[in-house]
Structures are given as structure tokens and as C-alpha cells.
Design an enzyme around this catalytic site. Structure first.
Site, PDB file in Angstrom:
ATOM      1  N   CYS A 240     -22.674  -4.193 -14.862  1.00 35.34           N
ATOM      2  CA  CYS A 240     -22.672  -4.759 -13.337  1.00 35.34           C
ATOM      3  C   CYS A 240     -20.685  -4.026 -12.468  1.00 35.34           C
ATOM      4  O   CYS A 240     -19.946  -3.547 -11.592  1.00 35.34           O
ATOM      5  CB  CYS A 240     -21.351  -6.242 -13.231  1.00 35.34           C
ATOM      6  SG  CYS A 240     -21.091  -6.837 -14.269  1.00 35.34           S
ATOM      7  N   HIS A 287     -20.663 -11.813 -14.068  1.00 33.21           N
ATOM      8  CA  HIS A 287     -21.520 -10.539 -13.190  1.00 33.21           C
ATOM      9  C   HIS A 287     -21.300  -9.990 -11.966  1.00 33.21           C
ATOM     10  O   HIS A 287     -20.867 -11.880 -11.460  1.00 33.21           O
ATOM     11  CB  HIS A 287     -22.483 -11.141 -13.945  1.00 33.21           C
ATOM     12  CG  HIS A 287     -24.274  -9.694 -13.034  1.00 33.21           C
ATOM     13  ND1 HIS A 287     -24.314  -9.105 -13.635  1.00 33.21           N
ATOM     14  CD2 HIS A 287     -24.529  -9.952 -12.425  1.00 33.21           C
ATOM     15  CE1 HIS A 287     -25.288  -8.128 -12.908  1.00 33.21           C
ATOM     16  NE2 HIS A 287     -25.600  -8.732 -12.166  1.00 33.21           N
ATOM     17  N   HIS A 299     -26.397  -4.034  -7.908  1.00 32.40           N
ATOM     18  CA  HIS A 299     -26.119  -4.144  -8.848  1.00 32.40           C
ATOM     19  C   HIS A 299     -26.864  -3.731 -10.338  1.00 32.40           C
ATOM     20  O   HIS A 299     -28.024  -3.307 -10.679  1.00 32.40           O
ATOM     21  CB  HIS A 299     -25.719  -5.491  -9.278  1.00 32.40           C
ATOM     22  CG  HIS A 299     -27.277  -6.347  -9.331  1.00 32.40           C
ATOM     23  ND1 HIS A 299     -27.244  -7.616 -10.601  1.00 32.40           N
ATOM     24  CD2 HIS A 299     -28.613  -6.420  -9.766  1.00 32.40           C
ATOM     25  CE1 HIS A 299     -28.630  -7.768 -11.220  1.00 32.40           C
ATOM     26  NE2 HIS A 299     -29.435  -6.918 -10.035  1.00 32.40           N
TER      27      HIS A 299
END
Length: 323
Positions: A240, A287, A299
Site C-alpha cells: 500500500c 494501510h 490502493h
């Protein structure tokens, strides 16, 4: 006699029924049956692995920084050592020459000592040093002090690097353990749930954002469908924060490596202020993704999935790159 036999028969029948019922109670569930696994359990296991991955990313950054410092320290030590040797030789030669002209007695033996402090003491004990030689002595002492300081710093950097490597290895073991568990649990799910979890939106969005944000989005869009890999920063696989790092890097914006650091390096905003190119992160800062507008985010999700577009669900931290 018949009555007695009838009673015995009924007794046997009742006992048999009780035994049968009791036996049935012990076959309801196997003793070693595994507890049921849910989608929530699997997602939590993948999340724990991602948290460990971001910790490793940060430790890797620390190691890279320490290695640069080690390289700089070694270069400075080499330069200082060269100066130290030249200055010591020059001072020693001058004192030996003066000793030949005017004997100094046992004090001169200190000049051959390998200990720099003894060498300095020996020089200081010589009253015959002229002003120029005293200046040279002061310069030499300063060089010695700088050299010892940099040597101490080098030792500190080496110890810190060793500690960081040990911590990173421990976190990598944690990633492997959590990932194995997540993968095993995932395989126990109903195939329809597996398909739903691995599904994603890979429809590109064009011309979103402005300035650096527009370029970052365009870069991320070009990676749609590429696989997630722990610690990856491209060019063909991503985690990420690695995707955010390279996306904004393509726009000339330098970003830290980890999700937590990326949030820390940008300006917090409210959800109502979101615009394309802003960053969105989980509350745990484990994240991160790039906001596209219209409630959508691009993402790199987790192993087994690919760079995708999703909704804002789960994101609670919002930041803006630049102004």
C-alpha cells in the site's frame, strides 16, 4: 414365571435405550473439530500481517539511513586518520630534531607511545616548544578529539544497525506466520466468499485531480491489476505505502516509505474536505490509499489481490499532500 420374564425384558429394553441415547451424545461433534472461520477472521489475519509489513518497511528505512551514516562516518574517519598521522609525524620529527640539538631526557620516550593521550602529555611537558609548535600541538589535539568522537559515533551506528536488523527479522517472521494463518483460513471459506473477497474494481478513472495529485493518480491507475507483494515498491508489484511512494514520486514529490510516516508528512483534513489526490488511511495507520473522488480510493490491498479501486469504507484518516 411369565410375569418375571416380562419385567426382565422391559428392564433390558430400557437399559438398551439409555445406552443408545448416551452413545449418541458422544458423536455430536468431533473432539478435535476446528472452530468455524469467518471472512472477518481472515481479513483480521491479513491485517495483522500488513501491520507487521509496515513495521518492517520502517525498519528497512532506518537501516538504509544508518548505512548512509556509517559510510559518511567511515569516510570522515579515514580523512581524520590521515590528518592525524601527518600531524603526529610532523610534530614527532620536530621534537626529535630539537632533542638532538637540546636533549630532553626521559620525556622524549612518551613521544614513541602508541597512546595518543600519552603523546599529547609528552609534548605538553616540553617547555622548549615555540609558539608555532604550540599551535601545531593544538591543531593535532583537535584532530585527535574529532577522530575519537567519530569513532564513537561509528560504533553507535553499528550497534543501532545490528539492533534494527534483529527487529526486522523478528517482524518478518511475524509476517510469515500471520500470512500462513490468513491463507489457511481463507482456503477454509466457502468458495463464494473467497470469490467475493478476491473480487475488485479495475475500471480506470481518467483525468482525476490536479497538479501533483493528478499525476499521482495517473501513475496509480497505470498499476491497476498488478499484484500486492509485501514490501514491494514496483515496478510490477506493490504494497500500500509503496504504491503511494512511487505515485507521488512520479510527480516529483518525495514521500516517506511507510503509511504512518506518509500520514505524518502530510496535512490532516476532514472527510468533507477530501478531493482527488488526497491520502486516506486506516485509523491504525497500517494501510493507505489515494482518493479519486466520488467516494472511491485506489490502493494495493493484500496478498492474493491486485491494485484496485474501492470505496471509502474503513478509512478514517484523511490528509493532503502539499498545501
Amino acid at each position: 414365571m411369565l410375569r418375571k420374564n416380562a419385567v426382565s425384558t422391559r428392564t433390558i429394553a430400557i437399559v438398551g435405550t439409555v445406552v443408545a441415547v448416551s452413545a449418541s451424545l458422544f458423536v455430536i461433534a468431533p473432539v478435535n473439530a476446528e472452530p468455524e472461520v469467518t471472512r472477518k477472521d481472515v481479513e483480521a489475519a491479513f491485517h495483522r500481517a500488513e501491520v507487521a509489513n509496515e513495521v518492517v518497511n520502517g525498519l528497512d528505512e532506518d537501516q538504509a539511513r544508518l548505512k548512509r551514516r556509517l559510510k559518511e562516518a567511515k569516510a570522515e574517519i579515514a580523512d581524520l586518520t590521515s590528518k592525524y598521522d601527518v600531524q603526529r609525524d610532523e610534530l614527532g620529527s620536530a621534537i626529535v630534531q630539537q632533542h638532538l640539538e637540546q636533549p630532553l631526557g626521559p620525556t622524549v620516550s612518551l613521544l614513541t607511545s602508541s597512546d595518543s593521550s600519552d603523546f599529547i602529555s609528552g609534548l605538553s611537558a616540553i617547555d622548549a616548544l615555540n609558539t608555532n609548535r604550540a599551535d601545531a600541538l593544538e591543531t593535532f589535539d583537535a584532530t585527535r578529539t574529532s577522530l575519537e568522537k567519530r569513532q564513537a559515533q561509528l560504533a553507535e551506528h553499528e550497534a543501532a544497525l545490528k539492533k534494527s536488523k534483529k527487529a526486522a527479522d523478528k517482524e518478518r517472521d511475524k509476517i510469515k506466520a500471520e500470512y500462513r494463518k490468513a491463507k489457511a483460513d481463507f482456503e477454509r471459506l466457502n468458495p463464494s466468499i473467497q470469490a467475493a473477497m478476491n473480487g475488485g474494481d479495475y475500471t480506470p478513472i481518467e483525468n482525476a485531480g490536479s497538479g501533483a495529485g493528478k499525476q499521482a493518480i495517473a501513475f496509480a491507475m497505470a498499476q491497476l491489476g498488478e499484484p500486492y507483494v509485501y514490501g514491494a515498491t514496483g515496478p510490477n508489484s506493490w504494497d500500500c505505502s509503496g504504491l503511494v511512494l512511487r505515485a507521488y514520486g512520479s510527480a516529483g514529490v518525495s514521500m516517506p516509505r511507510t503509511a504512518r510516516a506518509q500520514v505524518g508528512a502530510t496535512r490532516r483534513i476532514s472527510r468533507s474536505e477530501l478531493r482527488p489526490g488526497d491520502l486516506v488511511a486506516y485509523g491504525s495507520l497500517s494501510h493507505i490509499g489515494i482518493y479519486l473522488g466520488g467516494g472511491k480510493v485506489i490502493h494495493a490491498p493484500r496478498p492474493g489481490k491486485r491494485v484496485e479501486i474501492m470505496g471509502l469504507n474503513g478509512y478514517s484518516v484523511f490528509t493532503r499532500v502539499g498545501g
